[in-house]
Design a protein around this motif. Structure first.
Motif: not given
Length: 157
Positions: A101-126
């Motif tokens: 999908k990134i190989s298409e013209k003009g698309l990029t990956l950006i992080p929207l938010k970083a959050f902790f799960t119930d078990r205390g693990i850090l996740k990133i929503e990209i």
């Protein structure tokens, strides 16, 4: 008697507020992130920022660039760079889909938010995103203002 120590205020998530204004969000994926112990402590205290950060795919791995994590002040062992590259943890199949999908013209990956799960693990929503033009941003501002005015009119009646 000794004074009671105040417990630090931990946060649940860190948002990238500019992302939805600057980009059209097409798709999003939740990924784990590889951090060191002192970085996790710093993120829990809210000393992290996703502004101006982005993700790249390099040699089959996804890397998060420019994420600001202020070093933990009580860490005496190792001093880390605040904006170092951090690896995101995704399955190969997800990485392959993002790569095509990134190989298409003009698309990029950006992080929207970083959050902790119930078990205390850090996740990133990209998110897979496409940059907005200036006139798109003006339309967004205009729609937000009209929505705000409508809410004020409803409130007054």
């Amino acid at each position: 008697m000794a004074k009671k120590q105040e417990k630090p205020q931990y946060i649940r998530s860190i948002q990238n507020r500019k992302a939805r204004f600057e980009f059209h969000i097409l798709d999003s994926v939740v990924a784990g992130i590889e951090l060191l112990g002192s970085e996790v402590k710093s993120v829990r205290l809210g000393k992290a920022s996703l502004n101006e950060s982005f993700a790249i795919i390099h040699h089959g791995e996804v890397w998060l660039e420019n994420m600001q994590i202020t070093p933990y002040e009580h860490n005496t062992l190792d001093k880390l760079e605040a904006k170092r590259s951090r690896r995101l943890l995704l399955h190969r199949e997800e990485i392959r889909k993002l790569q095509t999908k990134i190989s298409e013209k003009g698309l990029t990956l950006i992080p929207l938010k970083a959050f902790f799960t119930d078990r205390g693990i850090l996740k990133i929503e990209i998110a897979l995103a496409k940059g907005k033009k200036l006139y798109d941003k003006r339309e967004t501002i205009k729609a937000r203002d009209t929505e705000r005015q409508m809410q004020q009119i409803k409130k007054s009646y």
